[in-house]
Design a protein around this motif. Sequence first.
Motif, PDB file in Angstrom:
ATOM      1  N   PRO A 298       0.833  -1.211   0.000  1.00 10.03           N
ATOM      2  CA  PRO A 298       0.000   0.000   0.000  1.00 10.03           C
ATOM      3  C   PRO A 298       0.866   1.259   0.000  1.00 10.03           C
ATOM      4  CG  PRO A 298      -0.774  -1.577   1.636  1.00 10.03           C
ATOM      5  CD  PRO A 298       0.528  -2.088   1.141  1.00 10.03           C
ATOM      6  N   LYS A 299       0.273   2.367  -0.432  1.00  9.95           N
ATOM      7  CA  LYS A 299       1.024   3.616  -0.552  1.00  9.95           C
ATOM      8  C   LYS A 299       1.309   4.252   0.805  1.00  9.95           C
ATOM      9  CE  LYS A 299      -0.857   4.625  -5.133  1.00  9.95           C
ATOM     10  NZ  LYS A 299      -1.657   5.558  -5.962  1.00  9.95           N
ATOM     11  N   ARG A 300       0.576   3.858   1.835  1.00 10.76           N
ATOM     12  CA  ARG A 300       0.817   4.445   3.154  1.00 10.76           C
ATOM     13  C   ARG A 300       0.926   3.351   4.195  1.00 10.76           C
ATOM     14  NH1 ARG A 300      -4.968   6.906   5.220  1.00 10.76           N
ATOM     15  NH2 ARG A 300      -6.285   5.161   4.598  1.00 10.76           N
ATOM     16  N   ASP A 301       1.568   3.705   5.322  1.00  8.43           N
ATOM     17  CA  ASP A 301       1.733   2.755   6.413  1.00  8.43           C
ATOM     18  C   ASP A 301       0.381   2.483   7.072  1.00  8.43           C
ATOM     19  OD1 ASP A 301       4.442   2.710   5.940  1.00  8.43           O
ATOM     20  OD2 ASP A 301       4.864   4.312   7.397  1.00  8.43           O
ATOM     21  N   LYS A 302       0.341   1.381   7.800  1.00  9.81           N
ATOM     22  CA  LYS A 302      -0.913   1.025   8.483  1.00  9.81           C
ATOM     23  C   LYS A 302      -1.257   2.061   9.552  1.00  9.81           C
ATOM     24  CE  LYS A 302      -3.218  -2.704  11.038  1.00  9.81           C
ATOM     25  NZ  LYS A 302      -4.472  -2.576  10.294  1.00  9.81           N
ATOM     26  N   TYR A 303      -0.251   2.528  10.298  1.00 13.64           N
ATOM     27  CA  TYR A 303      -0.480   3.536  11.341  1.00 13.64           C
ATOM     28  C   TYR A 303       0.347   4.785  11.035  1.00 13.64           C
ATOM     29  CZ  TYR A 303      -2.353  -0.412  14.004  1.00 13.64           C
ATOM     30  OH  TYR A 303      -3.071  -1.492  14.407  1.00 13.64           O
ATOM     31  N   GLN A 304      -0.304   5.938  11.035  1.00  9.02           N
ATOM     32  CA  GLN A 304       0.377   7.211  10.865  1.00  9.02           C
ATOM     33  C   GLN A 304       0.009   8.116  12.029  1.00  9.02           C
ATOM     34  OE1 GLN A 304      -1.198   8.053   6.840  1.00  9.02           O
ATOM     35  NE2 GLN A 304       0.905   8.019   6.100  1.00  9.02           N
ATOM     36  N   LEU A 305       1.018   8.591  12.749  1.00 12.60           N
ATOM     37  CA  LEU A 305       0.769   9.404  13.932  1.00 12.60           C
ATOM     38  C   LEU A 305       0.138  10.738  13.548  1.00 12.60           C
ATOM     39  CD1 LEU A 305       1.140   9.776  17.010  1.00 12.60           C
ATOM     40  CD2 LEU A 305       3.336  10.872  16.492  1.00 12.60           C
ATOM     41  N   ALA A 306      -0.993  11.073  14.160  1.00 14.32           N
ATOM     42  CA  ALA A 306      -1.644  12.360  13.927  1.00 14.32           C
ATOM     43  C   ALA A 306      -1.371  13.324  15.071  1.00 14.32           C
ATOM     44  CB  ALA A 306      -3.152  12.179  13.752  1.00 14.32           C
ATOM     45  N   ASP A 307      -1.326  12.813  16.293  1.00 15.44           N
ATOM     46  CA  ASP A 307      -1.053  13.661  17.457  1.00 15.44           C
ATOM     47  C   ASP A 307      -0.742  12.769  18.650  1.00 15.44           C
ATOM     48  OD1 ASP A 307      -0.719  15.866  19.030  1.00 15.44           O
ATOM     49  OD2 ASP A 307      -2.653  16.765  18.563  1.00 15.44           O
ATOM     50  N   GLY A 308      -0.043  13.326  19.618  1.00 17.32           N
ATOM     51  CA  GLY A 308       0.278  12.584  20.836  1.00 17.32           C
ATOM     52  C   GLY A 308       0.528  13.541  21.982  1.00 17.32           C
ATOM     53  N   ARG A 309       0.011  13.230  23.149  1.00 18.64           N
ATOM     54  CA  ARG A 309       0.179  14.075  24.338  1.00 18.64           C
ATOM     55  C   ARG A 309       0.498  13.204  25.554  1.00 18.64           C
ATOM     56  NH1 ARG A 309      -1.919  19.400  23.316  1.00 18.64           N
ATOM     57  NH2 ARG A 309      -2.038  19.516  21.062  1.00 18.64           N
ATOM     58  N   ARG A 310       1.266  13.786  26.464  1.00 15.79           N
ATOM     59  CA  ARG A 310       1.585  13.082  27.701  1.00 15.79           C
ATOM     60  C   ARG A 310       0.429  13.204  28.680  1.00 15.79           C
ATOM     61  NH1 ARG A 310       7.616  15.531  27.982  1.00 15.79           N
ATOM     62  NH2 ARG A 310       6.354  17.420  27.878  1.00 15.79           N
TER      63      ARG A 310
END
Length: 351
Positions: A298-310
Amino acid sequence: YPSEFLMQKITEDNQIPVHLHVSVSLQYVAGLKGNALVEFFHGNVAEVENEELRHLMWSSVLFYKTPNVEVMACVLLSTKAVYFLLDDSFIHADEHQSDFWNKENSDCENSSFHLSCCFVLKLNDLQSVNVGLFDQYFRITGHSADHIVTCLTRDSYNTHAFIQQLMAVLSLLARTPSPEPVDKDFYSEFGSKNTGKWSFLHNYELIHSSRVKFIYPNEEEIGDLAFLVAEKMDGLTNLQSLNILLYVLAFQVNHVEGSAQNTSSLQPKTLILTSSDLFLFDEDYISYPLPEFAKEPPKRDKYQLADGRRIRDLDRVLMGYQTYPQALTFVFDDVQNQDLMQNLTLDHFGE
């Protein structure tokens, strides 16, 4: 046919999720009850006269050829096929897939009746069913790229109910048995009775009597996800101590400013909670695992990080008063240390 219990069950299940908007044609379907619903199925949907309606479910669906377009559908399971009654706006959603959908009737928009696109997947063409992590979704695979559909139920109960009904219906199919080995011995006879197998390279497979594979995720898929999450963190995390506490398919609410009404758009996201962080991922629900006929990844990975917070930066959580689906607002303190943000400028949680 049908029994009172089945009529009552199908009527109860015929409810559009309140947070999703559908076309007028699907609203009409959702308004049908009891006998009217069964008559509608036989008069407008069913392809064979003697097939029986066994299950009804409302779900968001994705197609392999249009992986970026999530559309609402009424999923009807009969003894012959799985029918997807689609929102008619989907026909115009992707201009690049004109060969995939028949647009002959697209000029009937001004007529006094409403059209709905119906996608049919015959049970005889069904090859495998992949169940997603924590039963949040499942993918039905046929013999070509045109016959791969993912149902994003976002609900383990709905997934389980559909899989149960599908297995029951598949048991009614008459399929030619697999050829037996010529020289039968004790070991081959004993081995042929195994219906499932574990493999460290592949997920758990259950071979149904109809020869349809039901594939469930194994622990290694969770391990891969934990490793990916650890990569997105500060790198000091011990992978052994990293636990994924929650994995859920949700919608991120983006309020549309300047509109006449207080409207909001819903963006599908995968929310992952660990003991120290909260992540939002854009996940590819349709391309993985790769179907057998796929010639390239596929052209993109299965998981793509959109945001992350502690979690330690979480100030408060606001909960709405409405019933399911529950709306949550996470309010974070402004953080000077941006190491976790991966240089992202999007702020998904408001000011």
